[in-house]
Enzyme design. Structure first.
Site, PDB file in Angstrom:
ATOM      1  N   VAL A 269       0.867  -1.306  -0.147  1.00  0.00           N
ATOM      2  CA  VAL A 269      -0.352  -0.138   0.012  1.00  0.00           C
ATOM      3  C   VAL A 269       1.415   0.859  -0.143  1.00  0.00           C
ATOM      4  O   VAL A 269       1.023   1.872   0.912  1.00  0.00           O
ATOM      5  CB  VAL A 269      -1.010   0.326   1.161  1.00  0.00           C
ATOM      6  CG1 VAL A 269      -2.086   0.694   1.304  1.00  0.00           C
ATOM      7  CG2 VAL A 269      -1.755  -0.782   1.854  1.00  0.00           C
ATOM      8  N   HIS A 270       1.719   1.344  -0.706  1.00  0.00           N
ATOM      9  CA  HIS A 270       2.631   2.415  -0.756  1.00  0.00           C
ATOM     10  C   HIS A 270       2.901   3.317  -0.401  1.00  0.00           C
ATOM     11  O   HIS A 270       3.350   3.776   0.502  1.00  0.00           O
ATOM     12  CB  HIS A 270       3.553   2.299  -2.707  1.00  0.00           C
ATOM     13  CG  HIS A 270       3.496   1.152  -3.839  1.00  0.00           C
ATOM     14  ND1 HIS A 270       4.699   0.184  -3.219  1.00  0.00           N
ATOM     15  CD2 HIS A 270       3.203   0.218  -4.252  1.00  0.00           C
ATOM     16  CE1 HIS A 270       4.364  -0.331  -4.458  1.00  0.00           C
ATOM     17  NE2 HIS A 270       3.290  -0.436  -5.053  1.00  0.00           N
ATOM     18  N   ASP A 271       2.288   4.551  -1.197  1.00  0.00           N
ATOM     19  CA  ASP A 271       1.574   5.863  -1.310  1.00  0.00           C
ATOM     20  C   ASP A 271       1.737   6.364   0.925  1.00  0.00           C
ATOM     21  O   ASP A 271       1.130   7.243   1.618  1.00  0.00           O
ATOM     22  CB  ASP A 271       0.359   6.340  -1.797  1.00  0.00           C
ATOM     23  CG  ASP A 271       1.778   6.295  -3.390  1.00  0.00           C
ATOM     24  OD1 ASP A 271       0.454   6.157  -4.131  1.00  0.00           O
ATOM     25  OD2 ASP A 271       2.292   6.483  -3.772  1.00  0.00           O
ATOM     26  N   THR A 273       2.031   5.181   3.584  1.00  0.00           N
ATOM     27  CA  THR A 273       2.949   4.383   4.173  1.00  0.00           C
ATOM     28  C   THR A 273       2.807   5.678   4.431  1.00  0.00           C
ATOM     29  O   THR A 273       4.347   6.021   5.802  1.00  0.00           O
ATOM     30  CB  THR A 273       4.419   3.619   3.571  1.00  0.00           C
ATOM     31  OG1 THR A 273       4.791   4.547   2.486  1.00  0.00           O
ATOM     32  CG2 THR A 273       3.595   2.262   3.294  1.00  0.00           C
TER      33      THR A 273
END
Ligand code: RIB
Ligand code: CA
Length: 341
Positions: A269-271, A273
């Protein structure tokens, strides 16, 4: 002294420490934040997390950029996210429709043609704010108190780069820039060495890096360690409101690409983080290093050259986050989604 008197004394001490805390401003003031984004499935989760945290994050605006999909769709999706989160008080400004130099690329194969996996989209109630995001950044950062505004960069860094090129002195208004982007230990996700946000506009990333702002990167090195699992998706679903339901639907569709491509057991959930880092930095760890970006055409175009061991003996210019507490992240995300409707 009787027990009753001891209790009264302790109650007085507790009361005084509470009042003192309030009186001395021990209650933290929210951080002024601009979120620059290309929604984008994981961008929407990041926006939900940020919009659910008004005590810590005073979101001044959302600025959109072309990236995962074209600008009209990333801008629509940002407006949808704020509608779904009940935060239509936050203005959305559309920015750059293409990178500084390179030919545009998109990631509809990952995020879907509409730029949002797993959920139907519609034309949001509230329109875009008047004016371009780049001018908004220039005006806002130029007028801001010294080093007062944080920027969360969740897509290609084109908007901020254009603002810095036009008015370099806006750095004085920036507290810090926190970027989802780059890769070192993990390897790339759009080429063997490059991560999408950097690959989509490496020239912009070079401009931001050269500006000397306080810079933190959350690269694939950490985002690929904070991944979903059946239990974590159930944890999110158990929140039981519309926002968590949308996040689960979005993620169930979004993670399939990474699971299939990399054989991962779950998806990143890249963004989100980046927002979790702003809310709970202790969930993460990294080190100050020297980093450069390759913008020369060729097989390493868009690569972030992260000198983790300092072999080049160059001055550190970024905080490179390399690890994170995955369960802590999902606990935070679940707790904050519960605050939305
Ligand atoms: O490489 C992951 C990044 O590229 C994320 O920001 C995702 O939204 C895409 O923009
Ligand atoms: Ca993004």
């Amino acid at each position: 002294m009787s027990f009753a008197n001891v209790r009264r004394l302790l109650q007085g001490v507790v009361l005084m420490s509470t009042l003192t805390g309030v009186a001395t401003g021990a209650v933290a003031t929210p951080r002024d934040l601009i979120i620059d984004t290309d929604p984008g499935a994981d961008d929407v989760v990041a926006l939900f997390l940020a919009m659910a945290s008004p005590d810590e994050l005073k979101i001044r605006a959302i600025t959109t950029v072309a990236g995962n999909v074209r600008l009209d769709k990333t801008s629509r999706n940002a407006r949808l996210a704020r509608e779904w989160a009940g935060r239509e008080d936050i203005p959305v400004y559309a920015g750059a429709g293409r990178p500084l130099v390179r030919t545009p690329i998109y990631a509809a194969n990952v995020h879907g043609e509409e730029g949002l996996t797993g959920v139907p989209v519609h034309e949001p109630r509230q329109p875009l704010a008047e004016g371009n995001a780049v001018q908004y950044l220039i005006d806002t950062l130029d007028a801001a108190p010294p080093h007062s505004i944080t920027l969360a960069m969740l897509g290609p860094q084109t908007n901020l780069a254009l603002a810095l090129i036009q008015k370099p002195e806006i750095v004085k208004g920036i507290k810090e820039v926190v970027v989802m982007g780059g890769a070192h230990f993990n390897g790339g996700n759009i080429t063997p060495v490059a991560e999408f946000n950097l690959f989509a506009d490496p020239h912009a990333a070079e401009v931001v890096l050269a500006s000397g702002v306080k810079l933190t990167y959350l690269p694939l090195d950490v985002t690929h360690k904070i991944i979903t699992s059946d239990a974590r998706l159930k944890q999110l679903a158990a929140v039981g409101n519309q926002a968590s339901g949308k996040v689960v639907d979005i993620l169930n569709a979004y993670i399939q690409y990474d699971i299939d491509k990399y054989g991962m057991t779950g998806g990143p959930v890249h963004d989100a983080t980046v927002i979790a880092y702003l809310l709970k930095p202790d969930l993460f760890s990294g080190r100050q290093i020297h980093m450069s970006v390759n913008s020369r055409e060729g097989p390493t175009f868009g690569q972030t050259v992260a000198d983790w061991y300092g072999v080049l003996e160059q001055p550190a210019n970024v905080m490179w986050i390399e690890n994170g507490d995955a369960q802590g992240f999902f606990d935070l995300l679940s707790a904050r989604l519960a605050r939305l409707k």
